[in-house]
Enzyme design. Structure first.
Site, mmCIF file in Angstrom:
data_model
loop_
_atom_site.group_PDB
_atom_site.id
_atom_site.type_symbol
_atom_site.label_atom_id
_atom_site.label_comp_id
_atom_site.label_asym_id
_atom_site.label_seq_id
_atom_site.Cartn_x
_atom_site.Cartn_y
_atom_site.Cartn_z
ATOM 1 N N GLY A 99 0.805 -1.217 0.000
ATOM 2 C CA GLY A 99 0.000 0.000 0.000
ATOM 3 C C GLY A 99 0.837 1.265 0.000
ATOM 4 N N CYS A 100 1.957 1.227 -0.669
ATOM 5 C CA CYS A 100 2.944 2.310 -0.666
ATOM 6 C C CYS A 100 2.884 3.058 -2.002
ATOM 7 C CB CYS A 100 4.324 1.665 -0.468
ATOM 8 S SG CYS A 100 5.739 2.750 -0.551
ATOM 9 N N GLY A 101 3.304 4.306 -1.993
ATOM 10 C CA GLY A 101 3.384 5.056 -3.241
ATOM 11 C C GLY A 101 4.339 4.418 -4.236
ATOM 12 N N PHE A 102 5.284 3.620 -3.734
ATOM 13 C CA PHE A 102 6.249 2.944 -4.601
ATOM 14 C C PHE A 102 5.787 1.547 -5.022
ATOM 15 C CE2 PHE A 102 9.019 5.778 -1.965
ATOM 16 C CZ PHE A 102 9.405 6.634 -2.995
ATOM 17 N N THR A 103 4.633 1.099 -4.545
ATOM 18 C CA THR A 103 4.141 -0.250 -4.846
ATOM 19 C C THR A 103 4.119 -0.565 -6.346
ATOM 20 O OG1 THR A 103 2.892 -0.323 -2.786
ATOM 21 C CG2 THR A 103 2.203 -1.855 -4.502
#
Length: 157
Positions: free
Chosen positions: A34-38
Site C-alpha cells: 500500500g505504498c506510493g512505490f508499490t
C-alpha cells in the site's frame, strides 16, 4: 560474512538458507502493498523475467514498518502481488528492517552499504544489489526505479 550466511523465513513459513542462491545475482528489496512505490512491483517483475534465465533472483521482503503500508498476512501479500502485478519472484515472510526486531540479514546489508540515512532503511522499496559471490555491491533508494538499475544488473550477469 556474506548474504549466504543467513537463513530467512519464506511467505509459507519455511526456513530458506540464502546459500541456496550462491552463484546468482540478487536484488533484495523491502516492499509494501500500500505504498506510493508499490507500482515498482511491475518493474521488478520485468527485470526478473528479463534476467532470471541468466542467474538473477529477486528476494522480496514485505515490511510494515513504514506507515503501516503492508498490513496483510504473508498469504494476502503474496496473493495481492501475484494478482495485481503478476509477480513470479520469491516473496518472504514480513520482516522488520530497522530497530531491535530487524532481521540479521538486514543488519548485515545495512552494515555493507549505509545509504543517505546512515545505515537506517528510509522507506519501502530500498534495494540491495548482490553479486554472484554474495557481496553487497550497491544500495538504491526507494525513488530509484527498477528500470534505472537494469544496466547494473546486466553488468553483474
Amino acid at each position: 560474512m556474506s548474504v549466504y550466511d543467513y537463513k530467512v523465513k519464506d511467505a509459507k513459513g519455511n526456513m530458506v538458507d540464502l546459500s541456496d542462491y550462491k552463484g546468482k545475482v540478487l536484488l533484495i528489496v523491502n516492499t509494501a502493498t500500500g505504498c506510493g512505490f508499490t507500482p515498482q512491483y511491475e518493474g521488478l517483475e520485468n527485470l526478473y523475467k528479463k534476467y532470471k534465465e541468466q542467474g538473477f533472483e529477486i528476494l522480496d521482503f514485505p515490511c510494515n514498518q513504514f506507515g503501516n503500508q503492508a498490513p496483510g498476512s504473508d498469504e494476502e501479500i503474496v496473493s495481492f502481488c501475484q494478482l495485481k502485478y503478476n509477480t513470479s519472484f520469491k516473496t518472504f515472510s514480513k520482516i522488520e528492517v530497522n530497530g531491535e526486531n530487524e532481521i540479521p540479514l538486514y543488519t548485515y546489508l545495512k552494515s555493507q552499504k549505509g545509504g543517505v540515512m546512515g545505515s537506517k532503511i528510509k522507506w519501502n522499496f530500498t534495494k540491495f544489489l548482490i553479486d554472484r559471490d554474495g557481496n553487497v555491491v550497491d544500495r538504491f533508494a526507494p525513488t530509484v526505479t527498477p528500470e534505472k538499475i537494469d544496466g547494473k544488473i546486466a553488468a553483474l550477469l
